[in-house]
Design a protein around this motif. Structure first.
Motif, PDB file in Angstrom:
ATOM      1  N   GLU A  94       5.191 -17.660  -7.038  1.00 43.66           N
ATOM      2  CA  GLU A  94       6.781 -17.364  -5.730  1.00 43.66           C
ATOM      3  C   GLU A  94       6.955 -16.424  -6.544  1.00 43.66           C
ATOM      4  O   GLU A  94       7.731 -15.682  -5.603  1.00 43.66           O
ATOM      5  CB  GLU A  94       6.913 -19.136  -6.736  1.00 43.66           C
ATOM      6  CG  GLU A  94       6.308 -20.152  -5.883  1.00 43.66           C
ATOM      7  CD  GLU A  94       6.851 -21.579  -6.309  1.00 43.66           C
ATOM      8  OE1 GLU A  94       7.719 -21.672  -7.104  1.00 43.66           O
ATOM      9  OE2 GLU A  94       5.898 -22.146  -4.740  1.00 43.66           O
ATOM     10  N   VAL A  95       7.044 -15.942  -8.026  1.00 50.57           N
ATOM     11  CA  VAL A  95       8.613 -14.722  -8.102  1.00 50.57           C
ATOM     12  C   VAL A  95       7.693 -13.838  -8.188  1.00 50.57           C
ATOM     13  O   VAL A  95       8.004 -13.301  -9.058  1.00 50.57           O
ATOM     14  CB  VAL A  95       8.833 -15.615  -9.255  1.00 50.57           C
ATOM     15  CG1 VAL A  95       9.638 -16.901  -8.958  1.00 50.57           C
ATOM     16  CG2 VAL A  95       7.370 -15.600 -10.873  1.00 50.57           C
ATOM     17  N   GLY A  96       6.295 -13.273  -7.694  1.00 42.12           N
ATOM     18  CA  GLY A  96       5.521 -12.414  -7.600  1.00 42.12           C
ATOM     19  C   GLY A  96       5.048 -11.419  -8.457  1.00 42.12           C
ATOM     20  O   GLY A  96       5.385 -10.086  -9.082  1.00 42.12           O
ATOM     21  N   VAL A  97       3.899 -12.529  -9.173  1.00 43.62           N
ATOM     22  CA  VAL A  97       3.678 -11.175 -10.486  1.00 43.62           C
ATOM     23  C   VAL A  97       2.408 -10.892 -10.269  1.00 43.62           C
ATOM     24  O   VAL A  97       2.200 -10.737  -9.403  1.00 43.62           O
ATOM     25  CB  VAL A  97       3.264 -13.224 -11.238  1.00 43.62           C
ATOM     26  CG1 VAL A  97       1.616 -13.072 -10.713  1.00 43.62           C
ATOM     27  CG2 VAL A  97       2.739 -12.509 -12.512  1.00 43.62           C
ATOM     28  N   GLY A  98       2.588  -9.700 -11.363  1.00 40.58           N
ATOM     29  CA  GLY A  98       1.564  -8.309 -10.416  1.00 40.58           C
ATOM     30  C   GLY A  98       0.289  -8.899 -11.665  1.00 40.58           C
ATOM     31  O   GLY A  98       0.078 -10.476 -12.043  1.00 40.58           O
ATOM     32  N   PRO A  99      -0.592  -7.602 -11.980  1.00 37.84           N
ATOM     33  CA  PRO A  99      -1.462  -8.497 -13.272  1.00 37.84           C
ATOM     34  C   PRO A  99      -0.990  -9.035 -14.496  1.00 37.84           C
ATOM     35  O   PRO A  99      -0.152  -8.754 -14.537  1.00 37.84           O
ATOM     36  CB  PRO A  99      -1.862  -6.954 -13.208  1.00 37.84           C
ATOM     37  CG  PRO A  99      -2.122  -5.694 -12.330  1.00 37.84           C
ATOM     38  CD  PRO A  99      -0.173  -6.643 -11.819  1.00 37.84           C
ATOM     39  N   ILE A 100      -1.634 -10.495 -14.838  1.00 36.61           N
ATOM     40  CA  ILE A 100      -1.433 -10.335 -15.551  1.00 36.61           C
ATOM     41  C   ILE A 100      -2.533 -10.152 -17.572  1.00 36.61           C
ATOM     42  O   ILE A 100      -3.239 -10.075 -17.192  1.00 36.61           O
ATOM     43  CB  ILE A 100      -1.267 -12.023 -16.031  1.00 36.61           C
ATOM     44  CG1 ILE A 100      -2.282 -12.661 -15.302  1.00 36.61           C
ATOM     45  CG2 ILE A 100       0.086 -11.936 -14.647  1.00 36.61           C
ATOM     46  CD1 ILE A 100      -2.738 -14.006 -14.808  1.00 36.61           C
ATOM     47  N   HIS A 101      -2.375 -11.000 -18.890  1.00 39.36           N
ATOM     48  CA  HIS A 101      -2.745 -10.695 -19.687  1.00 39.36           C
ATOM     49  C   HIS A 101      -2.415 -11.712 -21.125  1.00 39.36           C
ATOM     50  O   HIS A 101      -1.163 -12.320 -19.968  1.00 39.36           O
ATOM     51  CB  HIS A 101      -2.650 -10.039 -20.391  1.00 39.36           C
ATOM     52  CG  HIS A 101      -1.730  -9.330 -21.118  1.00 39.36           C
ATOM     53  ND1 HIS A 101      -0.555  -9.000 -21.006  1.00 39.36           N
ATOM     54  CD2 HIS A 101      -1.156 -10.040 -22.436  1.00 39.36           C
ATOM     55  CE1 HIS A 101       0.697  -8.226 -21.678  1.00 39.36           C
ATOM     56  NE2 HIS A 101      -0.238  -9.402 -22.260  1.00 39.36           N
ATOM     57  N   GLU A 102      -2.808 -12.329 -21.112  1.00 35.60           N
ATOM     58  CA  GLU A 102      -2.526 -13.549 -21.910  1.00 35.60           C
ATOM     59  C   GLU A 102      -4.055 -13.730 -23.143  1.00 35.60           C
ATOM     60  O   GLU A 102      -4.778 -12.793 -23.892  1.00 35.60           O
ATOM     61  CB  GLU A 102      -3.450 -14.685 -21.640  1.00 35.60           C
ATOM     62  CG  GLU A 102      -3.381 -16.221 -21.929  1.00 35.60           C
ATOM     63  CD  GLU A 102      -2.342 -17.167 -22.870  1.00 35.60           C
ATOM     64  OE1 GLU A 102      -1.750 -16.673 -23.076  1.00 35.60           O
ATOM     65  OE2 GLU A 102      -2.431 -17.829 -21.794  1.00 35.60           O
ATOM     66  N   ASP A 103      -2.864 -14.716 -24.376  1.00 37.81           N
ATOM     67  CA  ASP A 103      -3.469 -14.635 -25.284  1.00 37.81           C
ATOM     68  C   ASP A 103      -4.361 -15.900 -26.486  1.00 37.81           C
ATOM     69  O   ASP A 103      -3.037 -16.622 -25.578  1.00 37.81           O
ATOM     70  CB  ASP A 103      -3.144 -14.021 -27.514  1.00 37.81           C
ATOM     71  CG  ASP A 103      -1.693 -14.872 -27.452  1.00 37.81           C
ATOM     72  OD1 ASP A 103      -0.596 -14.744 -26.501  1.00 37.81           O
ATOM     73  OD2 ASP A 103      -1.912 -15.464 -28.134  1.00 37.81           O
ATOM     74  N   SER A 104      -4.934 -15.990 -26.577  1.00 41.33           N
ATOM     75  CA  SER A 104      -5.673 -17.428 -26.651  1.00 41.33           C
ATOM     76  C   SER A 104      -7.190 -18.260 -26.961  1.00 41.33           C
ATOM     77  O   SER A 104      -7.700 -16.899 -28.084  1.00 41.33           O
ATOM     78  CB  SER A 104      -6.632 -18.025 -24.957  1.00 41.33           C
ATOM     79  OG  SER A 104      -6.988 -19.372 -24.918  1.00 41.33           O
ATOM     80  N   SER A 105      -6.972 -19.258 -28.399  1.00 40.79           N
ATOM     81  CA  SER A 105      -8.408 -19.283 -29.137  1.00 40.79           C
ATOM     82  C   SER A 105      -9.334 -19.581 -27.817  1.00 40.79           C
ATOM     83  O   SER A 105     -10.184 -20.191 -28.558  1.00 40.79           O
ATOM     84  CB  SER A 105      -7.934 -20.384 -30.267  1.00 40.79           C
ATOM     85  OG  SER A 105      -7.213 -22.220 -28.935  1.00 40.79           O
ATOM     86  N   ALA A 117      -1.560  -7.984 -30.693  1.00 35.32           N
ATOM     87  CA  ALA A 117      -2.394  -7.541 -29.749  1.00 35.32           C
ATOM     88  C   ALA A 117      -1.809  -7.660 -27.984  1.00 35.32           C
ATOM     89  O   ALA A 117      -1.645  -7.363 -27.902  1.00 35.32           O
ATOM     90  CB  ALA A 117      -3.781  -7.777 -30.120  1.00 35.32           C
ATOM     91  N   ALA A 118      -1.890  -9.027 -28.445  1.00 31.96           N
ATOM     92  CA  ALA A 118      -1.049  -9.329 -26.210  1.00 31.96           C
ATOM     93  C   ALA A 118       0.266  -8.858 -26.441  1.00 31.96           C
ATOM     94  O   ALA A 118       0.552  -8.443 -25.835  1.00 31.96           O
ATOM     95  CB  ALA A 118      -0.596 -10.711 -26.253  1.00 31.96           C
ATOM     96  N   LEU A 119       1.201  -8.807 -26.925  1.00 35.75           N
ATOM     97  CA  LEU A 119       2.884  -8.145 -27.427  1.00 35.75           C
ATOM     98  C   LEU A 119       2.336  -6.939 -27.622  1.00 35.75           C
ATOM     99  O   LEU A 119       3.557  -6.518 -26.519  1.00 35.75           O
ATOM    100  CB  LEU A 119       3.576  -9.108 -28.576  1.00 35.75           C
ATOM    101  CG  LEU A 119       3.036 -10.216 -29.046  1.00 35.75           C
ATOM    102  CD1 LEU A 119       3.896 -10.880 -29.917  1.00 35.75           C
ATOM    103  CD2 LEU A 119       3.971 -11.036 -27.595  1.00 35.75           C
ATOM    104  N   VAL A 120       1.844  -6.694 -27.752  1.00 36.48           N
ATOM    105  CA  VAL A 120       1.748  -4.655 -27.807  1.00 36.48           C
ATOM    106  C   VAL A 120       1.503  -4.542 -26.206  1.00 36.48           C
ATOM    107  O   VAL A 120       2.071  -3.322 -25.746  1.00 36.48           O
ATOM    108  CB  VAL A 120       1.014  -4.278 -28.497  1.00 36.48           C
ATOM    109  CG1 VAL A 120       0.214  -2.656 -27.852  1.00 36.48           C
ATOM    110  CG2 VAL A 120       0.776  -4.461 -30.327  1.00 36.48           C
ATOM    111  N   ALA A 121       0.685  -5.510 -25.846  1.00 34.59           N
ATOM    112  CA  ALA A 121       0.144  -5.449 -24.172  1.00 34.59           C
ATOM    113  C   ALA A 121       0.875  -5.106 -23.146  1.00 34.59           C
ATOM    114  O   ALA A 121       0.945  -5.319 -21.962  1.00 34.59           O
ATOM    115  CB  ALA A 121      -1.412  -5.577 -24.023  1.00 34.59           C
ATOM    116  N   THR A 122       2.293  -5.826 -23.769  1.00 34.17           N
ATOM    117  CA  THR A 122       3.268  -6.106 -22.478  1.00 34.17           C
ATOM    118  C   THR A 122       3.730  -5.241 -21.216  1.00 34.17           C
ATOM    119  O   THR A 122       4.346  -5.593 -20.125  1.00 34.17           O
ATOM    120  CB  THR A 122       4.775  -6.572 -23.021  1.00 34.17           C
ATOM    121  OG1 THR A 122       5.350  -5.960 -24.325  1.00 34.17           O
ATOM    122  CG2 THR A 122       4.219  -8.096 -23.505  1.00 34.17           C
TER     123      THR A 122
END
Ligand SMILES: [Zn+2]
Length: 379
Positions: A111-122, A176-181
């Protein structure tokens, strides 16, 4: 429809939820402002998914992507001779409760127009986000522990997401995910308040499926605590509308080998207390540093519930017992069965009470580990 707003737990700054945002400029995490309340007359009874509660969700419009998540079975079984209701969150589209939060979070981000995403997960959240991103046509990259169960990694890759295994601790994966922000939007289920907006529908479902009653107790495997916070938010909204007069006790269940909430709870702290983390078969809740620890501890106290830590041996035993009553779950979910045994043994929970045990993930997620735990050698 009014635009929802966030406020920062650290500095109090408010933001309108009108662009992709994952934390405050000060570095603090954001929470959604309280909901307006929810009453049974607003349920879309023809919709057999969590979207039957769409009127309660802080979204601008109807969902643009859904895989039929929510409205999971609540089944009655006996545990040590006591009747218990098991909530099968394991029967979500991707096999874990995460779909409840992911579906609502991703619809907000779209709804707010996000583009490509990433995430960290177990593993489970990564599989969920990769699957919903695929359904929505959004490019997705997931950072996972190199030692995550193979089935979860396969599930993420099968959805077409880029899998980035990271060696080390769960915290190293997050770093690692934070570095990719800078490269893509960090759609972290642990930071995003809209993930909790989704998990609050668990409270509505339990209440509705029990004939518009609240149980006395709810047991939840807990890593970051999104189900505890979702349950609190959901029951808050039902109370606000006068639908319920009492609240269930909420019990957060942890693996004793990695138990941030238990470490704080036993010393009566209201924030993080340093502790030594060891490996556990309950990989889905091996969380060394929960983000909303203060909120989760407050929710547990407010509910008059508590924290239960279970050993590796207790988890294995509960996994076997669950399987034998028709409930095939992953070790992380089996922690809730182990906790139920403890709470029945010390009479914190008694047979005359109504108890709901949330089973968060399917057994097919972790067949290699289950095979070892149940001692199925040879073949
Ligand atoms: Zn702030």
């Amino acid at each position: 429809m009014t635009i929802a707003s966030f406020h920062c737990a650290a500095c109090g700054r408010a933001y309108r939820a009108e662009r992709p945002l994952w934390r405050c400029d000060c570095g603090g995490h954001l929470n959604l402002t309280p909901g307006r309340g929810f009453a049974r007359g607003a349920i879309v009874t023809t919709d057999a998914s969590l979207w039957r509660y769409v009127a309660a969700l802080a979204l601008a419009g109807p969902p643009r992507v859904s895989l039929g998540e929510g409205w999971t079975p609540l089944v009655r079984r006996y545990w040590r001779g006591v009747e218990v209701h098991f909530k099968l969150e394991s029967q979500m589209p991707t096999g874990s409760f995460k779909d409840r939060g992911t579906a609502v979070m991703l619809n907000h981000l779209i709804e707010v127009g996000v583009g490509p995403i990433h995430e960290d997960s177990s593993g489970n959240a990564g599989a969920s986000i990769a699957t919903y991103a695929a359904a929505a046509g959004i490019p997705c990259r997931v950072y996972v522990p190199a030692a995550a169960p193979r089935a979860k990694l396969v599930q993420i890759a099968a959805a077409g997401a880029e899998v980035r295994p990271v060696s080390g601790t769960r915290q190293d994966v997050t770093e690692a995910a934070l570095v990719a922000t800078g490269e893509s939007f960090y759609a972290s289920h642990n930071w995003q308040p809209f993930f909790i907006e989704g998990t609050k529908t668990l409270a509505f479902e339990v209440w509705e499926q029990l004939g518009f009653r609240v149980p006395d107790n709810i047991l939840v495997p807990t890593g970051y605590g999104s189900n505890i916070l979702g349950l609190e938010r959901g029951f808050d909204e039902l109370e606000k509308s006068g639908e319920i007069g009492a609240r269930p006790r909420l019990f957060a269940v942890q693996a004793a080998n990695c138990a941030a909430f238990a470490a704080a709870w036993v010393v009566g702290a209201d924030r993080f207390v340093p502790f030594a983390a060891e490996p556990t078969v309950a990989d889905g809740i091996a969380t060394p540093r929960p983000i909303r620890i203060a909120e989760v501890l407050a929710a547990l106290r407010h509910s008059r519930g508590g924290v239960v830590a279970v050993s590796e041996e207790e988890i294995a035993a509960a996994l076997g017992t669950l399987g034998q009553i028709g409930l095939f779950v992953e070790p992380t979910a089996a922690t809730a069965g182990a906790a139920l045994t403890q709470l029945l043994s010390d009479r914190t929970i008694t047979a005359d009470q109504m108890t709901v045990v949330v089973l968060t993930g399917h057994g097919l997620k972790a067949t290699d580990r289950i095979r070892e735990l149940l001692g199925m050698g040879g073949r």
